[in-house]
Motif scaffolding. Sequence first.
Motif, short mmCIF file in Angstrom:
data_model
loop_
_atom_site.label_atom_id
_atom_site.label_comp_id
_atom_site.label_asym_id
_atom_site.label_seq_id
_atom_site.Cartn_x
_atom_site.Cartn_y
_atom_site.Cartn_z
N LYS A 204 0.82 -1.22 0.00
CA LYS A 204 0.00 0.00 0.00
C LYS A 204 0.85 1.27 0.00
CE LYS A 204 -4.27 -1.03 2.51
NZ LYS A 204 -4.85 -1.06 3.86
N THR A 205 1.81 1.29 0.94
CA THR A 205 2.57 2.53 1.11
C THR A 205 3.44 2.85 -0.10
OG1 THR A 205 4.23 1.23 2.27
CG2 THR A 205 2.67 2.45 3.64
N GLY A 206 3.62 1.86 -0.96
CA GLY A 206 4.47 2.11 -2.13
C GLY A 206 3.74 2.83 -3.25
N TRP A 207 2.40 2.75 -3.28
CA TRP A 207 1.70 3.23 -4.47
C TRP A 207 1.76 4.74 -4.68
CZ3 TRP A 207 1.96 -0.59 -7.20
CH2 TRP A 207 1.46 -1.85 -6.89
N LEU A 208 1.53 5.50 -3.61
CA LEU A 208 1.44 6.96 -3.82
C LEU A 208 2.72 7.55 -4.40
CD1 LEU A 208 -0.73 8.11 -0.79
CD2 LEU A 208 -1.41 7.71 -3.16
N PRO A 209 3.91 7.20 -3.85
CA PRO A 209 5.12 7.74 -4.50
C PRO A 209 5.28 7.24 -5.94
CG PRO A 209 5.66 6.69 -2.39
CD PRO A 209 4.21 6.43 -2.64
N LEU A 210 4.89 5.98 -6.18
CA LEU A 210 5.05 5.44 -7.55
C LEU A 210 4.11 6.12 -8.54
CD1 LEU A 210 5.52 1.60 -7.02
CD2 LEU A 210 7.11 3.13 -8.17
N PHE A 211 2.95 6.54 -8.06
CA PHE A 211 1.98 7.18 -8.95
C PHE A 211 2.09 8.71 -8.92
CE2 PHE A 211 0.20 2.98 -9.12
CZ PHE A 211 -0.44 2.92 -10.34
N THR A 212 3.18 9.19 -8.37
CA THR A 212 3.43 10.63 -8.39
C THR A 212 4.52 10.92 -9.42
OG1 THR A 212 2.88 10.77 -6.06
CG2 THR A 212 4.13 12.62 -6.99
N PRO A 213 4.21 11.70 -10.44
CA PRO A 213 5.24 11.97 -11.45
C PRO A 213 6.48 12.59 -10.80
CG PRO A 213 3.09 12.76 -12.18
CD PRO A 213 2.94 12.36 -10.75
N PRO A 214 7.67 12.15 -11.21
CA PRO A 214 8.89 12.68 -10.59
C PRO A 214 9.09 14.15 -10.93
CG PRO A 214 9.42 11.32 -12.49
CD PRO A 214 7.95 11.21 -12.28
N PRO A 215 9.82 14.88 -10.09
CA PRO A 215 10.06 16.29 -10.40
C PRO A 215 10.92 16.41 -11.66
CG PRO A 215 11.44 15.59 -8.57
CD PRO A 215 10.53 14.44 -8.88
N PRO A 216 10.83 17.54 -12.35
CA PRO A 216 11.67 17.69 -13.54
C PRO A 216 13.15 17.66 -13.15
CG PRO A 216 10.43 19.71 -13.08
CD PRO A 216 10.01 18.70 -12.09
N PRO A 217 14.00 17.13 -14.03
CA PRO A 217 15.43 17.11 -13.69
C PRO A 217 15.97 18.53 -13.56
CG PRO A 217 15.03 16.33 -15.95
CD PRO A 217 13.70 16.54 -15.32
N SER A 218 16.92 18.68 -12.62
CA SER A 218 17.40 20.03 -12.31
C SER A 218 18.14 20.68 -13.48
CB SER A 218 18.34 19.96 -11.10
OG SER A 218 19.47 19.19 -11.44
#
Lengths: 356, 473
Positions: free
Chosen positions: A229-243
């Motif tokens: 369960k705890t893994g889904w939210l970070p996985l379904f959050t698009p990563p920030p743009p590369p710096s």
Amino acid sequence: MPSSISSFERTIPGLPWRSLALMAALLTLVATVAWEIRARTLGYTPVLNDTPDLWADWRERVKPDSIVIIGDSRALFDTDLDAMEQGLGQRPVQLALVGSCAYPILENLANDENFHGTVISSLIPLMWLAPPPAPPYQNSLKALKRYHSRNIAQRASHHLGMFLEEHLAFMKQEDLTLEQLLKRVEIPDRPSFHGPPPLPPYFQATERDRRTRMTETAAKPGPLQDRVKTGWLPLFTPPPPPSYVPPEAFAKFMGATIEQRFADTAAAVKKIQARGGKVVFVRFPVVGPLKEHEDKLTPKAGPWTRIINESGAAGIYFSDYPELIFDCPEWSHLSGTDSVEFTKRLVPHLKKALGR
Amino acid sequence: MLFNSLTFVVFFAIVLAGYWAIKSWQARKNLLLVASYIFYGAWNPPFALLLFATTALDFLLGAQIAAAKNPSARKAWMVASVTSNLSMLGFFKYGNFLLENFQWLLARAGVAYQPPHLDIFLPIGISFYTFHSLSYTLDVYRRVCEPTKSLRDFTLAVSFFPQLVAGPIVRAADFLPQLVTAPSLRAGQFAWGLLLMTLGMFQKIVLADTLLATSADAVFGYAGPLQTLDTWTGVLAFSGQIFFDFAGYSTCAIGAALCLGFHLKDNFRSPYAAIGFSDFWRRWHISLSTFLRDFLYIPLGGNRSGPARAAINLMIVMFIGGLWHGAAWTFVVWGLIHGIFLVIERGLTALCGDAAWTKNFVIKLLLGLGTYAVVCLAWVFFRATNFTAAAHLLGSMAGAGPKGEAILPTREILQVALVTAGLLLAHWNLRDTSIEAVVARMPRGLVIALWTLMLSAIILTQGNGNAFIYFQF
């Protein structure tokens, strides 16, 4: 004749090699048996790994008029092949892939001039619109690459591997390899480190026809279910743009990529339809905070509706039909038992959408 | 077929059982030949025909060289062999590279030319088996070996499966004599062969693929600027990965050959303990460096015509050596960096080679570490996809450039640091000795423990069937 071609012999260390070899073999056997017992104690059972080779086996079995299931893990966990065969009169080929963007698979089927069958595709907009460098897209490419290029030796290794996986519980490539075990060693990272979120542990059982079910342990409340369960939210959050990419340039790139994906999806669907094939997109059940998260980022009126409208494919959105609303024990997938019932209830909608 | 695959385990067990069960030496050689072609053909059957064509042509040309009555005819047949081998290598490996560079040259001259992209599939291990085969005609030409009358024996010498696709580059002159009479196993030879195979697999599967490849791939595949620590970690990881990958293959090959009764020479001797670049090339990919020495450097004149000419010869050899590894200018630059340091080293050796201070342990250690550092810097060009990426990485290693990202978790950094430290320590301890001598002195319990540990780690890793890096060369 120069000395270089006189008979060369390697040195063999003078040790009692027979007894050394026997002892090493025996101790390795003991260690392996101990590890197998430990794996079973931890709840692992001897089931197949869902490898690109297994996927390629089934891609090869797609016939011109096959019913093919593609998509992410929801299509893999939530559809029961027996129930679907019973309902649709034809056994589908399961080609959905865990953690994948299924667009490359749809494109592959669209470019297969012989294919004029039916595609049932899971559509989670966040996965479907993943750009080519992202892992979900790469997962599909990896499977396709294996399908296109595997050789005789790789096929043989795959079959030998399946035999071992069906007998040994510790053979879990996603969980119990040295690499995965090392990843569990918790050492604080630098404050500036931003790594990808961890993938969920192995919580499914896969059969030779790729019918995949959530394990009973994961379906019940407990540490494994919590970990998944705890893994889904970070996985379904698009990563920030590369710096190193200016935000405007990144937004422009993503915008263009997504627009292209809408257009490519519509084109792929129309290609299949032009040959007499059919495509239906399905939004499989999702619950709890994960549903809220997905609805917030990609509401139904957004990408889902646009893909359905632009492609001309049929669409079945689970929450539009009360009988398709199920509980997902770990928010994202149905339990093995529920997947059978869900498929039975999905079939009439599929028949209607496909005009059967 | 990969050594690190279940197919190979079954294949090797069947070959071993059949090979030692058969009494007739001729039948055993036939079995090995068939097994070798199955080993190669399992990857892509049609290319087995190409392998045989290369072999058969060199067999015929070898006979012609030996039969030629006058030197010019001998030379002509030798040139025919070199030309045919290099043409085939050139077509398959360098076809597109040559076309792209031709296009670039024409563009400099103001001619717009768009060459067709040749959809050429590179036959696996072509650089290796071409050199296996070519060594025969060159050695017959040099009168180092007599031409064999048996096409079967020569075909087996070129295609012997343990060394077929990624070396060592075993010269026909070294292998053909071993085919004359049936080998007999000395005491412990079979088990020692198995231990070497275990060591090779451990190097490849556990050390290269599991502990180092992730960091190297992440750093060399990252498009943006990196923190200095991450870049150094990635480069050190690659320096270890390429050693364990390639040396692992060679060790497996030597072990597999031993199990079949054959003896292949070392291809690596603790290269990261080298003091200077001449020493490095006496320890790294020895079969290639001796091939280039005997068939290129010495024919070019070696160091017989003065230091300037020797320097030019060295640069030519390293240019070719770089290009042998891949059809890209980054490989050439890698080779030339080694060439430049070889030339500089020769100059310095001439100036102070015999000075007492050069024998001091601390100085030797510092020179060794300096050599390793430069070798690592050169690996950047070897692994980077282009010069821009290489320049960014080198800039980051020097602490220059924009503030970069931290992409490696602490665990991976520690993993790479520990493996690199272990690698350097092992190489320094093995610098003036051999693994055979070290194992012979080891307590028996320790041999059993290490063997068990390696086997268990291989099983635990489960392998992912990653191809060996040198397959592409």
